[in-house]
Design a protein around this motif. Structure first.
Motif, PDB file in Angstrom:
ATOM      1  N   PHE A  46       0.700  -1.243   0.027  1.00 14.41           N
ATOM      2  CA  PHE A  46       0.086   0.050  -0.051  1.00 14.41           C
ATOM      3  C   PHE A  46       0.938   1.242   0.090  1.00 14.41           C
ATOM      4  CE2 PHE A  46      -2.121   3.217   2.601  1.00 14.41           C
ATOM      5  CZ  PHE A  46      -3.047   3.558   1.835  1.00 14.41           C
ATOM      6  N   TYR A  47       0.382   2.110  -0.834  1.00 18.10           N
ATOM      7  CA  TYR A  47       1.071   3.423  -0.908  1.00 18.10           C
ATOM      8  C   TYR A  47       0.045   4.652  -0.687  1.00 18.10           C
ATOM      9  CZ  TYR A  47       4.827   0.970  -3.156  1.00 18.10           C
ATOM     10  OH  TYR A  47       5.903   0.066  -3.282  1.00 18.10           O
ATOM     11  N   GLU A  48       0.388   5.288   0.267  1.00 21.37           N
ATOM     12  CA  GLU A  48      -0.584   6.525   0.826  1.00 21.37           C
ATOM     13  C   GLU A  48      -0.172   7.766  -0.142  1.00 21.37           C
ATOM     14  OE1 GLU A  48      -2.369   8.926   4.559  1.00 21.37           O
ATOM     15  OE2 GLU A  48      -1.312   7.320   4.792  1.00 21.37           O
ATOM     16  N   GLY A  49      -1.199   7.968  -0.970  1.00 18.90           N
ATOM     17  CA  GLY A  49      -0.708   9.369  -1.445  1.00 18.90           C
ATOM     18  C   GLY A  49      -1.731   9.468  -2.872  1.00 18.90           C
ATOM     19  N   ASP A  50      -1.397  10.528  -3.535  1.00 14.97           N
ATOM     20  CA  ASP A  50      -2.243  11.062  -4.650  1.00 14.97           C
ATOM     21  C   ASP A  50      -1.804  10.486  -5.948  1.00 14.97           C
ATOM     22  OD1 ASP A  50      -3.703  13.102  -6.562  1.00 14.97           O
ATOM     23  OD2 ASP A  50      -4.332  13.774  -4.484  1.00 14.97           O
ATOM     24  N   ILE A  51      -2.855  10.307  -6.884  1.00 19.97           N
ATOM     25  CA  ILE A  51      -2.612   9.948  -8.044  1.00 19.97           C
ATOM     26  C   ILE A  51      -1.841  10.786  -8.936  1.00 19.97           C
ATOM     27  CG2 ILE A  51      -4.550   8.149  -8.383  1.00 19.97           C
ATOM     28  CD1 ILE A  51      -6.089  10.302 -10.041  1.00 19.97           C
ATOM     29  N   ALA A  52      -2.082  12.142  -8.525  1.00 22.45           N
ATOM     30  CA  ALA A  52      -1.389  13.143  -9.160  1.00 22.45           C
ATOM     31  C   ALA A  52       0.317  13.356  -8.734  1.00 22.45           C
ATOM     32  CB  ALA A  52      -1.881  14.566  -9.075  1.00 22.45           C
ATOM     33  N   ASP A  66       6.786  -5.189 -12.604  1.00 25.69           N
ATOM     34  CA  ASP A  66       5.968  -6.270 -13.374  1.00 25.69           C
ATOM     35  C   ASP A  66       4.625  -5.685 -13.169  1.00 25.69           C
ATOM     36  OD1 ASP A  66       5.949  -6.292 -10.403  1.00 25.69           O
ATOM     37  OD2 ASP A  66       5.958  -8.459 -10.534  1.00 25.69           O
ATOM     38  N   ILE A  67       4.195  -4.598 -13.014  1.00 26.71           N
ATOM     39  CA  ILE A  67       2.650  -4.086 -12.785  1.00 26.71           C
ATOM     40  C   ILE A  67       2.461  -4.115 -14.541  1.00 26.71           C
ATOM     41  CG2 ILE A  67       1.230  -2.370 -12.752  1.00 26.71           C
ATOM     42  CD1 ILE A  67       2.582  -1.336 -10.239  1.00 26.71           C
ATOM     43  N   ASP A  68       1.423  -4.985 -14.668  1.00 31.03           N
ATOM     44  CA  ASP A  68       0.758  -5.292 -16.116  1.00 31.03           C
ATOM     45  C   ASP A  68      -0.491  -4.240 -16.448  1.00 31.03           C
ATOM     46  OD1 ASP A  68       2.268  -7.760 -16.729  1.00 31.03           O
ATOM     47  OD2 ASP A  68       1.412  -8.234 -14.958  1.00 31.03           O
ATOM     48  N   ALA A  69      -1.041  -3.759 -15.503  1.00 32.29           N
ATOM     49  CA  ALA A  69      -2.419  -2.803 -15.691  1.00 32.29           C
ATOM     50  C   ALA A  69      -2.687  -2.089 -14.482  1.00 32.29           C
ATOM     51  CB  ALA A  69      -3.387  -3.741 -16.219  1.00 32.29           C
ATOM     52  N   VAL A  70      -3.289  -0.936 -14.785  1.00 34.01           N
ATOM     53  CA  VAL A  70      -3.938  -0.277 -13.788  1.00 34.01           C
ATOM     54  C   VAL A  70      -5.534  -0.080 -13.875  1.00 34.01           C
ATOM     55  CG1 VAL A  70      -4.215   2.221 -12.902  1.00 34.01           C
ATOM     56  CG2 VAL A  70      -2.138   1.365 -13.409  1.00 34.01           C
ATOM     57  N   VAL A  71      -6.075  -0.249 -12.447  1.00 36.18           N
ATOM     58  CA  VAL A  71      -7.404  -0.088 -12.191  1.00 36.18           C
ATOM     59  C   VAL A  71      -7.660   1.205 -11.376  1.00 36.18           C
ATOM     60  CG1 VAL A  71      -9.660  -0.833 -11.158  1.00 36.18           C
ATOM     61  CG2 VAL A  71      -8.128  -2.496 -12.221  1.00 36.18           C
ATOM     62  N   HIS A  72      -8.309   2.058 -12.197  1.00 39.99           N
ATOM     63  CA  HIS A  72      -8.370   3.406 -11.858  1.00 39.99           C
ATOM     64  C   HIS A  72      -9.774   3.848 -11.104  1.00 39.99           C
ATOM     65  CE1 HIS A  72      -8.482   7.798 -11.307  1.00 39.99           C
ATOM     66  NE2 HIS A  72      -8.228   8.126 -12.661  1.00 39.99           N
ATOM     67  N   CYS A  73      -9.808   3.611  -9.954  1.00 39.21           N
ATOM     68  CA  CYS A  73     -11.163   3.773  -8.922  1.00 39.21           C
ATOM     69  C   CYS A  73     -11.121   4.950  -8.189  1.00 39.21           C
ATOM     70  CB  CYS A  73     -11.343   2.453  -8.202  1.00 39.21           C
ATOM     71  SG  CYS A  73     -11.716   1.058  -8.982  1.00 39.21           S
ATOM     72  N   ALA A  74      -9.966   5.727  -8.534  1.00 39.15           N
ATOM     73  CA  ALA A  74      -9.788   7.046  -7.422  1.00 39.15           C
ATOM     74  C   ALA A  74     -10.624   8.053  -8.038  1.00 39.15           C
ATOM     75  CB  ALA A  74      -8.369   7.625  -7.364  1.00 39.15           C
ATOM     76  N   ALA A  75     -11.685   8.648  -7.128  1.00 44.87           N
ATOM     77  CA  ALA A  75     -12.498   9.615  -7.771  1.00 44.87           C
ATOM     78  C   ALA A  75     -13.512  10.054  -6.387  1.00 44.87           C
ATOM     79  CB  ALA A  75     -13.398   9.187  -8.794  1.00 44.87           C
ATOM     80  N   LEU A  76     -13.806  11.430  -6.423  1.00 44.04           N
ATOM     81  CA  LEU A  76     -14.783  11.772  -5.428  1.00 44.04           C
ATOM     82  C   LEU A  76     -16.180  11.421  -6.160  1.00 44.04           C
ATOM     83  CD1 LEU A  76     -13.332  15.418  -4.691  1.00 44.04           C
ATOM     84  CD2 LEU A  76     -13.155  13.278  -3.131  1.00 44.04           C
ATOM     85  N   ILE A  77     -17.220  10.894  -5.420  1.00 44.59           N
ATOM     86  CA  ILE A  77     -18.549  10.746  -6.031  1.00 44.59           C
ATOM     87  C   ILE A  77     -19.681  11.010  -5.457  1.00 44.59           C
ATOM     88  CG2 ILE A  77     -16.990   8.445  -6.455  1.00 44.59           C
ATOM     89  CD1 ILE A  77     -18.704   6.995  -4.363  1.00 44.59           C
ATOM     90  N   VAL A  78     -19.926  11.921  -4.534  1.00 39.82           N
ATOM     91  CA  VAL A  78     -20.984  12.324  -3.988  1.00 39.82           C
ATOM     92  C   VAL A  78     -21.475  13.498  -4.778  1.00 39.82           C
ATOM     93  CG1 VAL A  78     -22.178  13.175  -1.728  1.00 39.82           C
ATOM     94  CG2 VAL A  78     -19.944  11.575  -1.765  1.00 39.82           C
ATOM     95  N   ARG A  91     -11.258  19.207 -10.200  1.00 39.00           N
ATOM     96  CA  ARG A  91      -9.729  19.078  -9.897  1.00 39.00           C
ATOM     97  C   ARG A  91      -9.269  17.584  -9.474  1.00 39.00           C
ATOM     98  NH1 ARG A  91      -9.266  22.903  -6.575  1.00 39.00           N
ATOM     99  NH2 ARG A  91      -8.254  24.293  -7.857  1.00 39.00           N
ATOM    100  N   ALA A  92     -10.023  17.117  -8.589  1.00 41.54           N
ATOM    101  CA  ALA A  92      -9.894  15.738  -8.225  1.00 41.54           C
ATOM    102  C   ALA A  92      -9.803  14.619  -9.380  1.00 41.54           C
ATOM    103  CB  ALA A  92     -10.770  15.585  -6.935  1.00 41.54           C
ATOM    104  N   ASN A  93     -11.096  14.617 -10.003  1.00 42.66           N
ATOM    105  CA  ASN A  93     -11.479  13.570 -10.879  1.00 42.66           C
ATOM    106  C   ASN A  93     -10.923  13.949 -12.465  1.00 42.66           C
ATOM    107  OD1 ASN A  93     -13.118  12.706  -8.619  1.00 42.66           O
ATOM    108  ND2 ASN A  93     -14.941  13.103  -9.718  1.00 42.66           N
ATOM    109  N   VAL A  94     -10.929  14.930 -12.662  1.00 44.22           N
ATOM    110  CA  VAL A  94     -10.357  15.021 -14.043  1.00 44.22           C
ATOM    111  C   VAL A  94      -8.953  15.654 -14.361  1.00 44.22           C
ATOM    112  CG1 VAL A  94     -10.775  16.515 -16.338  1.00 44.22           C
ATOM    113  CG2 VAL A  94     -12.663  16.027 -15.055  1.00 44.22           C
ATOM    114  N   ALA A  95      -8.433  16.621 -13.467  1.00 47.36           N
ATOM    115  CA  ALA A  95      -7.132  17.248 -13.546  1.00 47.36           C
ATOM    116  C   ALA A  95      -6.109  16.067 -13.133  1.00 47.36           C
ATOM    117  CB  ALA A  95      -6.853  18.425 -12.935  1.00 47.36           C
TER     118      ALA A  95
END
Length: 329
Positions: A46-52, A66-78, A91-95
Motif C-alpha cells: 500500500f502506498y498512501e498518496g495522490d494519483i497526481a 512487473d505491474i501489467d495494468a492499472v484499475v482507476h477507481c480514485a474519484a470523489l463520487i457524492v 480538480r480531483a476527478n479530471v485534472a
C-alpha cells in the motif's frame, strides 16, 4: 499478473482488490485515504498518496516493475458535494486523472481499466441505456466521468495506452466474506434509508409514485458490488483480446432494473422485521431513473451478474452489523 489499483482503499476499489486476489492477481494499492480506509489495505502492498503525485507513482513502478495494468477507481463520487464544489470535483476527478495518465505513460503502463459511471447517459424512452445511448450527464460528478472518458479517448488515439471504461449505476452489498463494505454508517441512497428505517423501526419514505414505470415508483439499476468487482477482474483478464487499441466503454448492469417498490419488497424478503412504506410526493430533482443493457459485457467479458438484489440487501445488512468491528472509527 500484477495490477495497481488507484483508489483501492475505497468501497469499490477494495472489493475489486479482493476479487483480484481471489483470482490469483497480485495487487498493489495507491490511495490518498481521503475517503478510503486503511483497514481495507492491511494485507496488501500500500502506498498512501495522490494519483497526481509524480514521484510517488514513479516509485511504485520502480518497486513493482512487473505491474501489467492499472484499475482507476480514485474519484470523489457524492453528487450533492459535486454541485456544491464543482471546482474541487473537476480538480480531483479530471485534472488529477490527466496527471495520472501522464505518469502511466512515462512508466510504460499501457493498460487501464477505468471505473466510470452510467450516470453520464441520457435515458432512452424505454428507460434503458446502451453504450451507444446519448450522453447527458446531469451533475458535475457525472460530467467529470464523461470528460475523463473523452480525454482518455483522445489520448489513446495517439499514445501507447488503451482504456476500458466500465459504466454502472448503483452498487449495493458488500464483499460476501465481509472483508470490505460501505465505509459510511448512514449511506444516503434508498437502500441506506431502508436500513435506517429498519434499525429505527420507522417507515421508509417512498418519494414519487406516479413515474412511468411498471409500478409507479422510480427505477434504478442496483448491482451487487461483488459482481462489479468480478467484472473488473474479467476486464483485466481479457483486456488484450477485447481491446487492441484506443478506448472502449462497457456497461455493467442487471438488464432489468429495480423499482423502489421492488427494492423494498426484496428488503422485506430478507429482513427479520418488515419495513413499512409511507408514500410521499416527488421531491425537487427526483427523476424516473434508468438501467443498463449489458449485452456487450456478456459478449466481450463473458460476464453477467450472479447475485440478486435480495443477496445485495442481505450482504448490506450483514455488513451493517460487522462494520464497526472491521473499521475502528
Amino acid at each position: 499478473m500484477k495490477v495497481l489499483i488507484a483508489g483501492g482503499a475505497g468501497y469499490i476499489g477494495s472489493t475489486v482488490a479482493s476479487a483480484c486476489s481471489d483470482a490469483g492477481i497480485d495487487v498493489v494499492v495507491l490511495d490518498s485515504l481521503v475517503t478510503g480506509r486503511r483497514e481495507f489495505v492491511a494485507d496488501r502492498p500500500f502506498y498512501e498518496g495522490d494519483i497526481a503525485d509524480s514521484p510517488l507513482v514513479d516509485r511504485i513502478f520502480a518497486e513493482h516493475p512487473d505491474i501489467d495494468a492499472v484499475v482507476h477507481c480514485a474519484a470523489l463520487i457524492v453528487v450533492p458535494d459535486s454541485v456544491a464544489d464543482p471546482v474541487g470535483y473537476y480538480r480531483a476527478n479530471v485534472a488529477k486523472s490527466l496527471d495520472f495518465v501522464e505518469h502511466l505513460l512515462r512508466n510504460g503502463c499501457s493498460r487501464m481499466v477505468f471505473s466510470s459511471s452510467a450516470a453520464i447517459y441520457g435515458a432512452e424512452p424505454d428507460l434503458t441505456v446502451t453504450e451507444d445511448s446519448a450522453l447527458d450527464p446531469q451533475s458535475p460528478y457525472a460530467r467529470t466521468k464523461a470528460v475523463c472518458e473523452g480525454m482518455f479517448a483522445d489520448i489513446t488515439a495517439t499514445r501507447p495506452i488503451r482504456v476500458l471504461s466500465l459504466r454502472y449505476f448503483n452498487p449495493i452489498g458488500a464483499d460476501p466474506r465481509m472483508r470490505t463494505g460501505l465505509q459510511l454508517r448512514r449511506p444516503s441512497h434508498a437502500l441506506g434509508k431502508m436500513i435506517e428505517a429498519y434499525e429505527e423501526k420507522t417507515p421508509f419514505p417512498l418519494t414519487g409514485t406516479d413515474f412511468p414505470t411498471r409500478d409507479g415508483s422510480g427505477i434504478r439499476d442496483y448491482i451487487h458490488v461483488w459482481d462489479l468487482a468480478t467484472a473488473h477482474v474479467a476486464a483485466l483478464q481479457r483486456f488484450d483480446a477485447v481491446l487492441e487499441r484506443g478506448s472502449l466503454a462497457i456497461n455493467l448492469g442487471t438488464g432489468t432494473g429495480t423499482t423502489v417498490r421492488e427494492l423494498l419488497d426484496a428488503f422485506n424478503s430478507v429482513a427479520d422485521e418488515p419495513v413499512a412504506a409511507v408514500e410521499l410526493e416527488r421531491r425537487p430533482g427526483d427523476v424516473v431513473g434508468a438501467y443498463t443493457r449489458s449485452d456487450r459485457a456478456r459478449r466481450l467479458l463473458g460476464w453477467e451478474p450472479r447475485h440478486s438484489v435480495a443477496e445485495g440487501i442481505r450482504h448490506s445488512l450483514e455488513w451493517a452489523k460487522v462494520r464497526d468491528k472491521v473499521l475502528t472509527s
